[in-house]
Structure formats: C-alpha cells, structure tokens
Write an enzyme that holds these catalytic residues in place. Structure first.
Site, PDB file in Angstrom:
ATOM      1  CB  SER A 161      -0.944  -0.034   1.210  1.00 23.08           C
ATOM      2  OG  SER A 161      -1.868   1.036   1.170  1.00 23.08           O
ATOM      3  CB  THR A 162       1.271   4.110   2.345  1.00 24.53           C
ATOM      4  OG1 THR A 162      -0.143   4.262   2.481  1.00 24.53           O
ATOM      5  CG2 THR A 162       1.925   5.469   2.314  1.00 24.53           C
ATOM      6  CG  HIS A 188      -4.215  -0.872  -0.723  1.00 21.56           C
ATOM      7  ND1 HIS A 188      -3.963  -0.917   0.628  1.00 21.56           N
ATOM      8  CD2 HIS A 188      -4.756  -2.089  -1.033  1.00 21.56           C
ATOM      9  CE1 HIS A 188      -4.318  -2.102   1.101  1.00 21.56           C
ATOM     10  NE2 HIS A 188      -4.802  -2.821   0.110  1.00 21.56           N
ATOM     11  CG  MET A 281      -2.276   2.835   7.586  1.00 21.50           C
ATOM     12  SD  MET A 281      -2.769   4.573   7.483  1.00 21.50           S
ATOM     13  CE  MET A 281      -3.724   4.565   5.967  1.00 21.50           C
ATOM     14  CG  ASP A 284      -5.680  -5.783   2.272  1.00 24.56           C
ATOM     15  OD1 ASP A 284      -6.300  -6.844   2.506  1.00 24.56           O
ATOM     16  OD2 ASP A 284      -5.676  -5.229   1.149  1.00 24.56           O
TER      17      ASP A 284
END
Length: 341
Positions: A161-162, A188, A281, A284
């Site tokens: 993600s991030t 993401h 973050m 998931d």
C-alpha cells in the site's frame, strides 16, 4: 484550491497550515523558511510544476510530501513518477484540476497527512541496505525455509500500500525475465492510476509488468497488477490459471484487496505460493495469509521494519507468527528467486 485545502485541513485540530505557495518555486522557498512537518504539493502549477518542485525539495530540504493530482492520464503518470522521486503518497482530485468537490477526499487526505508526518525520511531517501543486529536476531526464530520443498508450479503474490510503488520498483526491476512463476500484485490505488504504475514498472523491469485484464491466462515471467477499483482473483481453467476481476464489495475498506487475492489463491490446488507483504498502512493481507497457511503450500515473506516506509501491513502479518522470512527490501527480489527455482 489553496483556500479549500487550508479550510479542510484546519477542521482537524491536529493540523496547522503554516503557509501556502502559489507555484513550485514559491513552494521551495516557503518550505525552506517555515520548515513544515508535511508538504502537500499539486502536480499542476505555474512557473515550476509539482514534479520539479518535489525534486528540489527532496534534494535541499527533504520533507514528507503528499501529491495532489488530477485523475487524467498525465496526472496519473506524474503521480507515479512523483513517488519514485520520494513523495510518500498522493491524493486524487475527485473531478479534475479545479475540483470544487474536494471535500469528498477530505478524510483520506487528513489521514494521509498524519501518516506522512510519522514516516522516517531516512527510509524514503535511503538507497542502501543497513544491516542491523536486531533484524538478524528476529530471523533466528523463523522457520528456515532455504530447503523447503515447493511444488513445481508456483505463484508469486505481492501485497502493498503506502510506499508500495517505490518498493515494487525495487523488487520487480531485480527479477529475471525467466522467473519460474507468474506474479500477482495488489497495490492500493484508486481507479486511473494502476495502469500508469504498470507501464512505468514495465519500462524499468526485465519481466513484463501489466495491468491485469479479466479472463487472461496467467504466464510465467509476467507481473499482473490489480486495476484500481477491482478485486484481482485467479481461477482454474483446465490446467491453466486465469485472471478474474470483479467489483464485489471492498474488503478491509479496499478494492483491490490483498486478502481477496490471497483467498482466491488459497482455493487453487497443485500450486505453491510465494507470498510477499511490503510497506503499507493497516492489516490487509493478514487474513489471506492465515487462509493460505491452512490450505496450501506457501512461503510467506514480510518486509523488514528497517526498510518499510510504513510498517503497518508487515507488522500485522509478522504478529501471526506465520511468516517464514523477514527481509529487507533490498533482498526481497533475491528471496523470491530462491523459492521460485
């Protein structure tokens, strides 16, 4: 837009907007004078655009930067490029360069600013691996999988993600073109940005990197990135595997979701999985890991805290005690290759 952003951010009592800038050149000077904790930077600005300003800021006075971008093809390409230059993340304007409905992304922007403020810039700027004793100690309690028997047919599954675009670049660019597995990736990202990410990673990698398409047969040496807004799943068609994309409800607030991808892989028999969870973050990927461990032959790899820009997703999977290797970002590609031989 500057007034709207200021008003939105200052509704959160933890945020104080200390300055605004009219263009990229002005932004560089304001950052130098005011020394902010976080910078939001529009991609489209007069005099000096956001990409040029970002490069100057990261060179002279590095700060955590969140890009504010339109969802046009050019805007998406620039956002992906910005993250390779050191931006932490980006926010997509809801309706073009002048988005009067910017309030739709207010909560997301505030959340990303708080996250950016907590990021250690040394991780963003670092390009070399720092070997640390505590990392070696933590690896001692893990299962030694260097000789673990995996099935001949393998799938590599990556969730992030991030901070993911930069991490993916590091990993995919170091995989050989003849890697003995297809690679499924959930990053993401909103609709309109994953295609630009795939195109950039494809230019930088020996393997083929593309945005996944519904129904296509997966092949070794190709990385398939889940399109923004769609879950990425796999299904058997005779002896082969094919991509299935759908817009079923978000999981963990995400679509695409790492858990959804891993849950679908867990239903596939006669394949081993090499699973990698990198910077991001939240949690998931954790439920999907547990499902994989219950039903398939899997090696689970987590990015080490020392290199993860955001340690949330790796921390969550490590806490399950089901991770086989904790690996610095610089070694993830090599570790994937080890299990795909």
């Amino acid at each position: 837009m500057r007034k709207m952003l200021t008003d939105m951010l200052e509704e959160d009592n933890r945020i104080n907007v200390i300055a605004t800038a009219r263009n990229g050149a002005d932004a560089i000077e304001k950052v130098r004078i005011h020394d902010p904790d976080v910078v939001t930077l529009d991609v489209e600005m007069p005099v000096m655009n956001g990409l040029e300003a970002l490069q100057q800021i990261m060179k002279s006075t590095p700060k955590p930067v969140i890009m504010v971008s339109s969802t046009t093809k050019e805007g998406a390409e620039n956002s992906v490029l910005a993250m390779s230059y050191g931006a932490i993340d980006f926010i997509a304007k809801p309706s073009g360069a002048i988005s009067l409905d910017l309030h739709k992304v207010q909560n997301e922007l505030i959340e990303k600013i708080h996250l950016a403020a907590s990021v250690k810039l040394s991780k963003v700027l670092s390009t070399t691996k720092e070997k640390k004793k505590d990392l070696i100690v933590r690896k001692d309690h893990l299962v030694n999988n260097s000789s673990k028997r995996l099935l001949d047919k393998k799938i590599v599954a990556i969730g992030t993600s991030t901070g993911g675009p930069k991490a993916l670049q590091k990993v995919l660019a170091n995989l050989p073109a003849d890697i003995n597995a297809p690679i499924l990736i959930v990053q993401h990202m909103p609709v309109g940005f994953t295609k630009s990410l795939a195109e950039r990673l494809n230019r930088l990698s020996k393997i083929t990197v593309k945005e996944a398409e519904d129904g296509e047969v997966v092949k070794k040496g190709i990385a398939y990135i889940a399109p923004g807004g769609y879950h990425l799943k796999v299904r058997c068609i005779g002896p082969t595997l094919a991509i299935k994309l759908d817009q079923s409800p978000p999981e963990n607030g995400h679509r695409p979701s790492v858990d959804t991808m891993l849950n679908s892989i867990a239903e596939i028999k006669d394949y081993s999985t090499v699973m990698v969870i990198m910077t991001g973050m939240g949690s998931d990927g954790t439920k999907g890991l547990l499902k994989l461990k219950e039903s398939t032959n899997v090696v689970a790899i987590a990015e080490a805290e020392e290199s993860a820009i955001v340690y949330g997703m790796p921390r969550s999977v490590i806490k399950t005690n089901k991770i086989d290797e904790i690996v610095h970002l610089d070694e993830i590609a090599q570790t994937i290759q080890k299990y795909c031989r």
